[in-house]
Scaffold this motif. Sequence first.
Motif, PDB file in Angstrom:
ATOM      1  N   GLY A 154       0.917  -1.094  -0.049  1.00  0.00           N
ATOM      2  CA  GLY A 154      -0.070   0.003   0.059  1.00  0.00           C
ATOM      3  C   GLY A 154       0.753   1.192  -0.168  1.00  0.00           C
ATOM      4  N   ARG A 155       0.167   2.442  -0.055  1.00  0.00           N
ATOM      5  CA  ARG A 155       0.996   3.641  -0.232  1.00  0.00           C
ATOM      6  C   ARG A 155       0.227   4.614   0.395  1.00  0.00           C
ATOM      7  NH1 ARG A 155      -2.487   6.609  -3.389  1.00  0.00           N
ATOM      8  NH2 ARG A 155      -2.538   5.909  -5.388  1.00  0.00           N
ATOM      9  N   PHE A 156       1.045   5.968   0.822  1.00  0.00           N
ATOM     10  CA  PHE A 156       0.195   7.204   1.048  1.00  0.00           C
ATOM     11  C   PHE A 156       0.934   8.350   0.056  1.00  0.00           C
ATOM     12  CE2 PHE A 156       0.565  11.272   3.749  1.00  0.00           C
ATOM     13  CZ  PHE A 156      -0.976  11.486   3.427  1.00  0.00           C
ATOM     14  N   ALA A 157       0.365   8.906  -0.726  1.00  0.00           N
ATOM     15  CA  ALA A 157       1.084   9.509  -1.804  1.00  0.00           C
ATOM     16  C   ALA A 157       0.496  10.961  -1.870  1.00  0.00           C
ATOM     17  CB  ALA A 157       0.552   8.628  -3.319  1.00  0.00           C
ATOM     18  N   PRO A 158       0.885  11.731  -0.965  1.00  0.00           N
ATOM     19  CA  PRO A 158       0.357  13.193  -0.920  1.00  0.00           C
ATOM     20  C   PRO A 158       1.119  14.194  -1.859  1.00  0.00           C
ATOM     21  CG  PRO A 158       1.913  12.742   0.905  1.00  0.00           C
ATOM     22  CD  PRO A 158       1.719  11.778   0.192  1.00  0.00           C
ATOM     23  N   SER A 159       0.329  15.084  -2.430  1.00  0.00           N
ATOM     24  CA  SER A 159       0.892  16.234  -3.310  1.00  0.00           C
ATOM     25  C   SER A 159       1.328  17.255  -2.393  1.00  0.00           C
ATOM     26  CB  SER A 159      -0.151  16.706  -4.087  1.00  0.00           C
ATOM     27  OG  SER A 159      -0.916  15.675  -4.944  1.00  0.00           O
ATOM     28  N   PRO A 160       2.613  17.611  -2.468  1.00  0.00           N
ATOM     29  CA  PRO A 160       2.926  18.733  -1.506  1.00  0.00           C
ATOM     30  C   PRO A 160       2.527  20.174  -1.766  1.00  0.00           C
ATOM     31  CG  PRO A 160       4.876  18.007  -2.907  1.00  0.00           C
ATOM     32  CD  PRO A 160       3.570  17.325  -3.366  1.00  0.00           C
ATOM     33  N   ILE A 178       5.851  10.969  -2.611  1.00  0.00           N
ATOM     34  CA  ILE A 178       5.630  12.674  -2.691  1.00  0.00           C
ATOM     35  C   ILE A 178       5.060  12.987  -4.256  1.00  0.00           C
ATOM     36  CG2 ILE A 178       6.597  14.825  -2.393  1.00  0.00           C
ATOM     37  CD1 ILE A 178       5.874  13.419   0.164  1.00  0.00           C
ATOM     38  N   GLU A 179       3.888  13.315  -4.451  1.00  0.00           N
ATOM     39  CA  GLU A 179       3.575  13.486  -5.885  1.00  0.00           C
ATOM     40  C   GLU A 179       3.839  15.114  -6.106  1.00  0.00           C
ATOM     41  OE1 GLU A 179      -0.426  11.237  -6.298  1.00  0.00           O
ATOM     42  OE2 GLU A 179       1.084   9.645  -6.782  1.00  0.00           O
ATOM     43  N   ASP A 180       4.916  15.344  -6.257  1.00  0.00           N
ATOM     44  CA  ASP A 180       5.412  16.466  -6.670  1.00  0.00           C
ATOM     45  C   ASP A 180       5.713  16.916  -8.010  1.00  0.00           C
ATOM     46  OD1 ASP A 180       7.575  14.792  -6.677  1.00  0.00           O
ATOM     47  OD2 ASP A 180       8.918  16.251  -5.399  1.00  0.00           O
ATOM     48  N   ALA A 225       1.283  14.899 -15.637  1.00  0.00           N
ATOM     49  CA  ALA A 225       0.077  15.177 -14.729  1.00  0.00           C
ATOM     50  C   ALA A 225      -0.246  13.906 -14.170  1.00  0.00           C
ATOM     51  CB  ALA A 225      -1.232  15.250 -15.836  1.00  0.00           C
ATOM     52  N   TYR A 226      -1.101  14.231 -12.886  1.00  0.00           N
ATOM     53  CA  TYR A 226      -1.366  13.390 -11.637  1.00  0.00           C
ATOM     54  C   TYR A 226      -2.155  12.034 -12.603  1.00  0.00           C
ATOM     55  CZ  TYR A 226      -4.739  11.225  -8.687  1.00  0.00           C
ATOM     56  OH  TYR A 226      -5.395  10.317  -7.749  1.00  0.00           O
ATOM     57  N   GLN A 227      -3.033  12.142 -13.381  1.00  0.00           N
ATOM     58  CA  GLN A 227      -3.521  10.734 -13.762  1.00  0.00           C
ATOM     59  C   GLN A 227      -2.567   9.890 -14.506  1.00  0.00           C
ATOM     60  OE1 GLN A 227      -6.356  10.206 -12.612  1.00  0.00           O
ATOM     61  NE2 GLN A 227      -7.747  10.764 -14.028  1.00  0.00           N
ATOM     62  N   ALA A 272       0.830   9.885 -13.716  1.00  0.00           N
ATOM     63  CA  ALA A 272       1.964   9.438 -12.687  1.00  0.00           C
ATOM     64  C   ALA A 272       1.535   8.566 -11.578  1.00  0.00           C
ATOM     65  CB  ALA A 272       2.773  11.023 -12.273  1.00  0.00           C
ATOM     66  N   VAL A 273       0.438   8.859 -11.110  1.00  0.00           N
ATOM     67  CA  VAL A 273      -0.222   8.068  -9.887  1.00  0.00           C
ATOM     68  C   VAL A 273      -0.250   6.811 -10.582  1.00  0.00           C
ATOM     69  CG1 VAL A 273      -2.725   8.403 -10.441  1.00  0.00           C
ATOM     70  CG2 VAL A 273      -1.846   8.080  -8.276  1.00  0.00           C
ATOM     71  N   VAL A 274      -1.045   6.512 -11.940  1.00  0.00           N
ATOM     72  CA  VAL A 274      -1.038   4.830 -12.200  1.00  0.00           C
ATOM     73  C   VAL A 274       0.606   4.457 -12.420  1.00  0.00           C
ATOM     74  CG1 VAL A 274      -1.774   3.502 -14.341  1.00  0.00           C
ATOM     75  CG2 VAL A 274      -3.054   5.666 -13.054  1.00  0.00           C
ATOM     76  N   VAL A 328      -5.359   2.896  -0.687  1.00  0.00           N
ATOM     77  CA  VAL A 328      -6.508   3.398   0.377  1.00  0.00           C
ATOM     78  C   VAL A 328      -6.277   4.927   0.268  1.00  0.00           C
ATOM     79  CG1 VAL A 328      -7.168   3.595   2.876  1.00  0.00           C
ATOM     80  CG2 VAL A 328      -6.000   1.564   2.140  1.00  0.00           C
ATOM     81  N   ARG A 329      -7.273   5.708  -0.084  1.00  0.00           N
ATOM     82  CA  ARG A 329      -7.435   7.076  -0.373  1.00  0.00           C
ATOM     83  C   ARG A 329      -8.560   7.622  -0.194  1.00  0.00           C
ATOM     84  NH1 ARG A 329      -6.667   7.007  -6.919  1.00  0.00           N
ATOM     85  NH2 ARG A 329      -8.403   6.227  -7.509  1.00  0.00           N
ATOM     86  N   GLY A 330      -8.694   9.210  -0.261  1.00  0.00           N
ATOM     87  CA  GLY A 330     -10.040   9.831  -0.057  1.00  0.00           C
ATOM     88  C   GLY A 330     -11.035   9.735  -1.141  1.00  0.00           C
ATOM     89  N   ASP A 338     -12.845  11.826  -2.486  1.00  0.00           N
ATOM     90  CA  ASP A 338     -12.495  12.848  -3.388  1.00  0.00           C
ATOM     91  C   ASP A 338     -12.028  12.327  -4.538  1.00  0.00           C
ATOM     92  OD1 ASP A 338     -10.447  12.797  -1.732  1.00  0.00           O
ATOM     93  OD2 ASP A 338     -10.005  14.677  -2.725  1.00  0.00           O
ATOM     94  N   LEU A 339     -11.349  11.150  -4.566  1.00  0.00           N
ATOM     95  CA  LEU A 339     -10.753  10.776  -5.971  1.00  0.00           C
ATOM     96  C   LEU A 339     -11.395   9.504  -6.447  1.00  0.00           C
ATOM     97  CD1 LEU A 339      -7.037  11.053  -4.369  1.00  0.00           C
ATOM     98  CD2 LEU A 339      -8.027  12.361  -6.185  1.00  0.00           C
ATOM     99  N   LEU A 340     -12.758   9.242  -5.929  1.00  0.00           N
ATOM    100  CA  LEU A 340     -13.540   8.196  -6.311  1.00  0.00           C
ATOM    101  C   LEU A 340     -13.742   8.199  -7.903  1.00  0.00           C
ATOM    102  CD1 LEU A 340     -14.849   5.406  -5.738  1.00  0.00           C
ATOM    103  CD2 LEU A 340     -16.722   7.076  -4.820  1.00  0.00           C
TER     104      LEU A 340
HETATM  105  N1  GLU Z   1      -1.487  13.019  -4.661  1.00  0.00           N
HETATM  106  C1  GLU Z   1      -3.064  12.840  -4.535  1.00  0.00           C
HETATM  107  C2  GLU Z   1      -3.495  13.692  -3.421  1.00  0.00           C
HETATM  108  O1  GLU Z   1      -2.766  14.220  -2.700  1.00  0.00           O
HETATM  109  C3  GLU Z   1      -3.285  11.552  -4.073  1.00  0.00           C
HETATM  110  C4  GLU Z   1      -3.132  10.285  -5.267  1.00  0.00           C
HETATM  111  C5  GLU Z   1      -3.768   8.948  -4.639  1.00  0.00           C
HETATM  112  O2  GLU Z   1      -3.825   8.734  -3.702  1.00  0.00           O
HETATM  113  O3  GLU Z   1      -4.326   8.114  -5.587  1.00  0.00           O
HETATM  114  O4  GLU Z   1      -4.682  14.006  -3.612  1.00  0.00           O
END
Ligand code: GLU
Length: 290
Positions: free
Chosen positions: A8-14, A44-46, A173-175, A177-179, A191-193, A195-197
């Motif tokens: 799993g991972r936690f992937a915040p955008s700073p 870190i999704e920078d 772009a996020y779409q 890089a995240v994949v 596992v994420r918020g 809002d990304l559903l």
């Molecule tokens: N970097 C994204 C954010 O901070 C999260 C990416 C993800 O969990 O899929 O909202």
Amino acid sequence: MAESSYRGRFAPSPTGPLHFGSLVTAVASYLEARKRGGTWLVRIEDLDPLRESPEATERILASLEAHGMRSDEPVCFQSERHAYYHTLINQLLDRGLAYRCACSRKQLSENGGRHPEHCRLGHADPGERPFAVRFALHDEKCRWQDQLLGPQSQTVHAELDDPVILRKEGFYAYQLAVVADDIDQGITHVVRGSDLLEMTAQQQQIFRALGAQPPHWMHIPVIVNAEGQKLSKQNHAPALDNRHAKDNLQQALAALGQDPRQLSGTPDIDTLLDRAAANWAPERIHLTAR
Ligand code: GLU
């Protein structure tokens, strides 16, 4: 050493320091990985130097450390992975799964979201104009099982929803890089918020286009302020105070519906997290806040 193949991972955008809402997401992903004997990574999704800062990255990492959550492998920084994204975008372009698009937002909205120059068909030559690269979605009614929310179904509209994967300004772009990184890091569970559903069906198509099986997803409710808005830097969510890490963790666990009795009297953060992981019950998360 991880006891299972769960990754799993936690992937915040700073975009700012960790606030309570991002702590809740971090805790949920951390406890789920621990409970399943898996590996937990921080990424870190920078990707956007105009909105993100090295200072925010440092503060996020310091907050995670202060709250006892440490990545099991070296932290991954998307700002260091441009060559990888570049290769993938070229592959998608070569295979006709992505296209160059110089359309402005105004042109697209005036044309009902369709590309006036038929960019998807490769008819438009951006020439000297700045262009974005978009992923070419296909029409689909996408169904999958969210590990918290249950059966999901989303309709994907080709062309109208095509996400930008390389921005006109030259940023990845996020779409994409995240994949790309979930694939490269072998992530099995996200596992994420929630809002990304709404991104999830599109991301599944990108996973498959890149030859990978999508991971399992668990979307947890986002924490909202008194006005019902998601806590974020934009609406001035306060930074976490690392001096109160134990209290913050306890509040995050309460926000996740976990039983406070199991946690009372824990002497330190590590014990608190161990006990929280042993008792972790995501089914207790209240879904009403969604
Ligand atoms: N970097 C994204 C954010 O901070 C999260 C990416 C993800 O969990 O899929 O909202």
